[in-house]
Design a protein around this motif. Structure first.
Motif, PDB file in Angstrom:
ATOM      1  N   HIS A   1       0.830  -1.200   0.000  1.00 19.14           N
ATOM      2  CA  HIS A   1       0.000   0.000   0.000  1.00 19.14           C
ATOM      3  C   HIS A   1       0.869   1.258   0.000  1.00 19.14           C
ATOM      4  O   HIS A   1       2.046   1.234   0.357  1.00 19.14           O
ATOM      5  CB  HIS A   1      -0.922   0.004   1.223  1.00 19.14           C
ATOM      6  CG  HIS A   1      -1.789  -1.222   1.301  1.00 19.14           C
ATOM      7  ND1 HIS A   1      -2.868  -1.404   0.492  1.00 19.14           N
ATOM      8  CD2 HIS A   1      -1.705  -2.325   2.076  1.00 19.14           C
ATOM      9  CE1 HIS A   1      -3.445  -2.562   0.772  1.00 19.14           C
ATOM     10  NE2 HIS A   1      -2.747  -3.138   1.733  1.00 19.14           N
ATOM     11  N   HIS A   2       0.246   2.357  -0.400  1.00 17.90           N
ATOM     12  CA  HIS A   2       0.885   3.676  -0.328  1.00 17.90           C
ATOM     13  C   HIS A   2       2.173   3.725  -1.146  1.00 17.90           C
ATOM     14  O   HIS A   2       3.104   4.442  -0.816  1.00 17.90           O
ATOM     15  CB  HIS A   2       1.186   4.058   1.137  1.00 17.90           C
ATOM     16  CG  HIS A   2       0.094   3.720   2.087  1.00 17.90           C
ATOM     17  ND1 HIS A   2      -1.057   4.455   2.182  1.00 17.90           N
ATOM     18  CD2 HIS A   2      -0.052   2.693   2.973  1.00 17.90           C
ATOM     19  CE1 HIS A   2      -1.858   3.910   3.096  1.00 17.90           C
ATOM     20  NE2 HIS A   2      -1.273   2.848   3.572  1.00 17.90           N
ATOM     21  N   SER A   3       2.238   2.969  -2.217  1.00 20.62           N
ATOM     22  CA  SER A   3       3.490   2.879  -2.956  1.00 20.62           C
ATOM     23  C   SER A   3       3.569   3.869  -4.109  1.00 20.62           C
ATOM     24  O   SER A   3       4.655   4.285  -4.492  1.00 20.62           O
ATOM     25  CB  SER A   3       3.676   1.449  -3.504  1.00 20.62           C
ATOM     26  OG  SER A   3       2.553   1.081  -4.282  1.00 20.62           O
ATOM     27  N   SER A   4       2.436   4.263  -4.674  1.00 15.63           N
ATOM     28  CA  SER A   4       2.478   5.160  -5.834  1.00 15.63           C
ATOM     29  C   SER A   4       2.513   6.613  -5.372  1.00 15.63           C
ATOM     30  O   SER A   4       2.192   6.953  -4.227  1.00 15.63           O
ATOM     31  CB  SER A   4       1.256   4.925  -6.722  1.00 15.63           C
ATOM     32  OG  SER A   4       0.083   5.403  -6.091  1.00 15.63           O
ATOM     33  N   SER A   5       2.868   7.488  -6.314  1.00 18.59           N
ATOM     34  CA  SER A   5       2.909   8.920  -6.023  1.00 18.59           C
ATOM     35  C   SER A   5       1.519   9.433  -5.661  1.00 18.59           C
ATOM     36  O   SER A   5       1.355  10.243  -4.742  1.00 18.59           O
ATOM     37  CB  SER A   5       3.462   9.670  -7.229  1.00 18.59           C
ATOM     38  OG  SER A   5       3.420  11.061  -7.015  1.00 18.59           O
ATOM     39  N   ALA A   6       0.502   8.936  -6.358  1.00 10.58           N
ATOM     40  CA  ALA A   6      -0.874   9.363  -6.078  1.00 10.58           C
ATOM     41  C   ALA A   6      -1.299   8.935  -4.676  1.00 10.58           C
ATOM     42  O   ALA A   6      -1.952   9.697  -3.948  1.00 10.58           O
ATOM     43  CB  ALA A   6      -1.824   8.790  -7.126  1.00 10.58           C
ATOM     44  N   ASP A   7      -0.919   7.706  -4.286  1.00  4.91           N
ATOM     45  CA  ASP A   7      -1.245   7.228  -2.939  1.00  4.91           C
ATOM     46  C   ASP A   7      -0.588   8.107  -1.885  1.00  4.91           C
ATOM     47  O   ASP A   7      -1.210   8.484  -0.883  1.00  4.91           O
ATOM     48  CB  ASP A   7      -0.785   5.785  -2.756  1.00  4.91           C
ATOM     49  CG  ASP A   7      -1.618   4.786  -3.535  1.00  4.91           C
ATOM     50  OD1 ASP A   7      -2.755   5.126  -3.883  1.00  4.91           O
ATOM     51  OD2 ASP A   7      -1.117   3.677  -3.786  1.00  4.91           O
ATOM     52  N   ARG A   8       0.674   8.405  -2.118  1.00  4.69           N
ATOM     53  CA  ARG A   8       1.420   9.213  -1.144  1.00  4.69           C
ATOM     54  C   ARG A   8       0.830  10.613  -1.026  1.00  4.69           C
ATOM     55  O   ARG A   8       0.695  11.151   0.080  1.00  4.69           O
ATOM     56  CB  ARG A   8       2.895   9.278  -1.563  1.00  4.69           C
ATOM     57  CG  ARG A   8       3.791  10.027  -0.593  1.00  4.69           C
ATOM     58  CD  ARG A   8       3.813   9.355   0.756  1.00  4.69           C
ATOM     59  NE  ARG A   8       4.711  10.018   1.687  1.00  4.69           N
ATOM     60  CZ  ARG A   8       4.644   9.891   2.997  1.00  4.69           C
ATOM     61  NH1 ARG A   8       3.715   9.124   3.547  1.00  4.69           N
ATOM     62  NH2 ARG A   8       5.496  10.527   3.776  1.00  4.69           N
ATOM     63  N   THR A   9       0.461  11.194  -2.150  1.00  9.61           N
ATOM     64  CA  THR A   9      -0.137  12.527  -2.141  1.00  9.61           C
ATOM     65  C   THR A   9      -1.456  12.525  -1.375  1.00  9.61           C
ATOM     66  O   THR A   9      -1.732  13.422  -0.569  1.00  9.61           O
ATOM     67  CB  THR A   9      -0.368  13.014  -3.578  1.00  9.61           C
ATOM     68  OG1 THR A   9       0.901  13.101  -4.253  1.00  9.61           O
ATOM     69  CG2 THR A   9      -1.032  14.385  -3.599  1.00  9.61           C
ATOM     70  N   ARG A  10      -2.278  11.502  -1.606  1.00  7.98           N
ATOM     71  CA  ARG A  10      -3.552  11.391  -0.903  1.00  7.98           C
ATOM     72  C   ARG A  10      -3.336  11.236   0.599  1.00  7.98           C
ATOM     73  O   ARG A  10      -4.023  11.855   1.413  1.00  7.98           O
ATOM     74  CB  ARG A  10      -4.324  10.190  -1.444  1.00  7.98           C
ATOM     75  CG  ARG A  10      -5.720  10.020  -0.845  1.00  7.98           C
ATOM     76  CD  ARG A  10      -6.256   8.638  -1.070  1.00  7.98           C
ATOM     77  NE  ARG A  10      -5.456   7.637  -0.381  1.00  7.98           N
ATOM     78  CZ  ARG A  10      -4.964   6.537  -0.954  1.00  7.98           C
ATOM     79  NH1 ARG A  10      -5.205   6.288  -2.227  1.00  7.98           N
ATOM     80  NH2 ARG A  10      -4.232   5.683  -0.257  1.00  7.98           N
ATOM     81  N   ASP A  11      -2.352  10.409   0.985  1.00  8.05           N
ATOM     82  CA  ASP A  11      -2.064  10.205   2.404  1.00  8.05           C
ATOM     83  C   ASP A  11      -1.626  11.497   3.078  1.00  8.05           C
ATOM     84  O   ASP A  11      -2.062  11.811   4.196  1.00  8.05           O
ATOM     85  CB  ASP A  11      -0.977   9.141   2.579  1.00  8.05           C
ATOM     86  CG  ASP A  11      -1.438   7.747   2.171  1.00  8.05           C
ATOM     87  OD1 ASP A  11      -2.662   7.534   2.087  1.00  8.05           O
ATOM     88  OD2 ASP A  11      -0.570   6.884   1.940  1.00  8.05           O
TER      89      ASP A  11
END
Length: 284
Positions: free
Chosen positions: A223-233
């Protein structure tokens, strides 16, 4: 169907009595062994060279895969530091016939199945409860619930015999999505603070809410591996902080290999009252 095809359908290994029931009598089996087409494993089993080594090992020892060996085979979570031994459930009069075997001799919960090389799910869970620390054992149990689609109610009906299995049952939660979160939850369950999982705050679920205002997010490998995931987090974390919450994030490696650090920071946060609402902190 040929004997080879029959064995391939059975993962490359079969009991000779099952072969006889399928029409492959002793003479046909002996001919295949003499021809080198199949190999004999003790008196009761025959196998192809392609058979899984763990199944062959179980047949050679007269046992059944259990504990983490069955977990690996069935796709359950396995602790990263689990040994590489072959965990076998052996009969009471069974003997360890080779190196590299971890024997489990406990009385099985399920009926004896001499033609099956895998222990029942329940027996494998009972053995895992004996082999591992509580947090890791519970993570194995909850993973098995997810993979095998077993309900918690059905587990509660099992007459578990060991104290370790009963302790696992007390901590198991239905519907968990991550074994890493299970490990975290079990480790904090004895702290005496209110701990809730998957609480929806500011439009998204948080992994853990300690007290009313301390949030812990566990970032696993998947989880939280993509740039989009990180930005959302990061955006969610910022919104939570503006609402008065404290947000702590821990990685897989920190939870599994550096728990002392995780424990220290959590204890420090709670000693400062960060798990309490700001107005409660001010009054304190």
């Amino acid at each position: 169907m040929s004997l080879l095809s029959w064995l391939r359908e059975r993962r490359g290994i079969g009991h000779r009595e099952d072969a006889a029931d399928a029409g492959y009598g002793p003479s046909r089996v002996r001919a295949a062994i003499r021809a080198g087409v199949v190999r004999r494993i003790r008196a009761k089993w025959i196998a192809l060279d392609s058979a899984a080594p763990e199944l062959v090992g179980a047949a050679e020892s007269g046992g059944a895969l259990t504990c983490v060996s069955l977990a690996r085979r069935r796709g359950w979570w396995v602790p990263p530091d689990a040994d590489g031994l072959l965990h076998l459930h052996l009969p009471a009069n069974g003997a360890v016939r080779a190196e590299g075997i971890h024997a489990h001799w406990s009385k099985p919960l399920a009926p004896s199945r001499p033609r099956i090389l895998e222990a029942s799910v329940e027996d494998a869970l009972a053995d895992a409860a004996q082999c591992f620390a509580l947090d890791q054992a519970v993570a194995i149990w909850e993973s098995a619930l997810r993979v095998e689609a077993i309900s918690l109610d059905s587990l509660r009906r099992v007459p578990w015999r060991s104290a370790s299995a009963m302790r696992c049952l007390e901590h198991v939660r239905p519907g968990t999505g991550s074994s890493l979160e299970t490990v975290f939850h079990v480790r904090l369950s004895g702290w005496g603070v209110r701990l809730r999982c998957q609480v929806r705050l500011a439009g998204h679920d948080v992994d853990f809410l300690i007290g009313t205002h301390l949030i812990v997010q566990i970032d696993g490998w998947a989880h939280h591996s993509s740039s989009a995931d990180r930005t959302r987090d990061l955006a969610h974390d910022a919104e939570l902080r503006m609402r008065g919450y404290t947000v702590l994030r821990y990685s897989y490696a920190q939870v599994i290999y550096d728990w002392d650090h995780v424990e220290r920071t959590l204890a420090a946060a709670m000693s400062r009252g960060l798990h309490l609402a700001p107005e409660v902190r001010r009054r304190a």
